[in-house]
Enzyme design. Sequence first.
Site, PDB file in Angstrom:
ATOM      1  N   HIS A 194      41.800  42.293  48.267  1.00 32.16           N
ATOM      2  CA  HIS A 194      40.832  43.512  49.449  1.00 32.16           C
ATOM      3  C   HIS A 194      39.533  42.420  49.698  1.00 32.16           C
ATOM      4  O   HIS A 194      38.709  41.836  48.561  1.00 32.16           O
ATOM      5  CB  HIS A 194      41.266  44.480  49.518  1.00 32.16           C
TER       6      HIS A 194
HETATM    7  O1  LIG Z   1      36.586  49.202  36.913  1.00 34.46           O
HETATM    8  P1  LIG Z   1      37.450  49.374  38.487  1.00 34.46           P
HETATM    9  O2  LIG Z   1      36.711  51.081  37.888  1.00 34.46           O
HETATM   10  O3  LIG Z   1      36.546  49.322  39.318  1.00 34.46           O
HETATM   11  O4  LIG Z   1      38.486  48.898  37.648  1.00 34.46           O
HETATM   12  C1  LIG Z   1      39.682  48.986  39.600  1.00 34.46           C
HETATM   13  C2  LIG Z   1      39.877  47.851  39.151  1.00 34.46           C
HETATM   14  O5  LIG Z   1      38.672  47.158  39.770  1.00 34.46           O
HETATM   15  P2  LIG Z   1      38.532  45.960  38.564  1.00 34.46           P
HETATM   16  O6  LIG Z   1      38.497  45.788  37.657  1.00 34.46           O
HETATM   17  O7  LIG Z   1      39.504  44.269  39.533  1.00 34.46           O
HETATM   18  O8  LIG Z   1      37.068  45.458  39.972  1.00 34.46           O
HETATM   19  C3  LIG Z   1      40.348  47.769  40.987  1.00 34.46           C
HETATM   20  O9  LIG Z   1      40.603  46.870  40.910  1.00 34.46           O
HETATM   21  P3  LIG Z   1      40.214  46.621  42.409  1.00 34.46           P
HETATM   22  O10 LIG Z   1      41.124  44.620  42.626  1.00 34.46           O
HETATM   23  O11 LIG Z   1      41.177  47.099  43.671  1.00 34.46           O
HETATM   24  O12 LIG Z   1      39.038  46.294  42.645  1.00 34.46           O
HETATM   25  C4  LIG Z   1      42.249  48.841  40.584  1.00 34.46           C
HETATM   26  O13 LIG Z   1      42.600  48.781  41.547  1.00 34.46           O
HETATM   27  C5  LIG Z   1      41.797  50.157  39.781  1.00 34.46           C
HETATM   28  O14 LIG Z   1      42.585  50.845  38.858  1.00 34.46           O
HETATM   29  C6  LIG Z   1      40.615  49.701  38.269  1.00 34.46           C
HETATM   30  O15 LIG Z   1      40.954  49.191  37.482  1.00 34.46           O
HETATM   31  P4  LIG Z   1      41.135  49.491  35.891  1.00 34.46           P
HETATM   32  O16 LIG Z   1      42.177  48.994  35.751  1.00 34.46           O
HETATM   33  O17 LIG Z   1      42.175  50.843  36.053  1.00 34.46           O
HETATM   34  O18 LIG Z   1      40.331  49.695  35.706  1.00 34.46           O
END
Ligand SMILES: O=P(O)(O)O[C@H]1[C@H](OP(=O)(O)O)[C@@H](OP(=O)(O)O)[C@H](O)[C@@H](O)[C@H]1OP(=O)(O)O
Length: 467
Positions: free
Chosen positions: A91
């Site tokens: 996304h």
């Molecule tokens: O640290 P956050 O809460 O932002 O982590 C998100 C994930 O973001 P990312 O670590 O990839 O920057 C999010 O991935 P995304 O691709 O949808 O932005 C994920 O969906 C969300 O569950 C968080 O991941 P986590 O591994 O549960 O911390």
Amino acid sequence: MLSQLQDIMPAYACKVVVRFLTVLCFYAYFRCDAVPENSDIPAIAEYFTTKGRYEEVNPHLIDDILAVNRSILQPPSAQCREVHVTAIVRHGTRYPTGRNVKKMQSFYELVKSSPSGRESWLQEIQSQWRMWYTEDMDGRLVQKGVDDLRHLAVRLSKLFPSMISEEKLRAGRIKFATSSKHRCVNSTLSFKAGLAELWGIPGEEIQHTINDALMRFFEKCTRFVEEVERNTSALSEVEKFTQRPEMVRVREKIADRLRVPYSTITNESAEAAFYLCAYEFAIRTVNSPWCRLFDQVDAQIMEYANDLKQFWKRGYGHDINSKSSCILFHDLFGRLEKAGSDHRSGVEVAEAVTVQVGHAETLLPLLTLLGFFKDADRMTSTNYAAQTGRSFRSGRIVPYAANLVLVLYDCGGDDLRLQPLLNERPVKFPGLSDQEVSMPRFQDVKELYRELLQGCDFESECRLVKA
Ligand SMILES: O=P(O)(O)O[C@H]1[C@H](OP(=O)(O)O)[C@@H](OP(=O)(O)O)[C@H](O)[C@@H](O)[C@H]1OP(=O)(O)O
């Protein structure tokens, strides 16, 4: 001051003392000061990992967001024709998740209550900057994220004009699937809107399906959920790194810059400060004063901390991380195989183009399963210094709007070729030797992944083995 000094010591000694005090004052001023910033792009923008802009991976887009270079596609002969294109897309730019907004709000209050800053960047935070992030933003797509996907759609249609075309769209030969998360659904709508605007057709006519089995396979894989997602020891290296000297020093330097006790700056404080810098830039394209809390060394350590999480939660850290993507792997290669055989037998390839929109954690496990970005040494809490040259850098692999595109070509005489691109740049399948010349034979790719093609069964891989 000089006159007072002269009352108590000879003139020459006064000059030495004044010079020393002057140097000391300059040192004291610059020791605590943050990194000087004088550009629109934070000096540390390349270290924002999964919170990073797509443009940092493709800087030429900063001047022309629709720029493409078709010469990067080099089929082995002029008679090669695209048969099928698959794009698996993250996304676009999004708001912080609710959990991170809380961290950012707490840190903002801490900085507001810190000693009044002498530096302009700290004064700006303490007297001008206003906390505008709210928990209900909850990771939703922002306008920049809408634009990310609209522009990606146009660029991919320019890169593959015979495939991503109005004719194929109207013929229903371009299929869309998305994760159910609003940021992914809205990204899919934005991608479709990009095409609709390009061809002057109503966007709502273009259908898409919600498919979490494919786009959110990690939630459906019981063994991943139990052994990684819900198992805190699975990320023990991530936790250990927060107590390592490198990260301790980052926190101390933040405390020094804010003139607060070291005990005040926790790991969540450092994360929140980094996120504030990253989100202000990604969402508002602002080089905010928050970025002045980090110099390049600090940012590289913050990058490593997040890459360590991605490595152990989505990458090579645990085998089940990549095996949980078996369902997506077979969906991909099954479709390529069908497209190739239909085309060879003269049957029209019903699904000429597939666009699937998911998350960073959709792409990273699949890229890991395919062997991309695998370094000689595993990332741990204790080998940061040896890992500075690693290829597993999540900001280079899965920034917002990241995309893995696979193009199947028919080059005549039963010669099918498969070209992988990551973020609109050709990449080489790890382990295939003769790619220096041109895109690999589809048969060679299938041979490379033969074991996975014959196995990698999602149900059996994800079945929880009773202890
Ligand atoms: O640290 P956050 O809460 O932002 O982590 C998100 C994930 O973001 P990312 O670590 O990839 O920057 C999010 O991935 P995304 O691709 O949808 O932005 C994920 O969906 C969300 O569950 C968080 O991941 P986590 O591994 O549960 O911390």
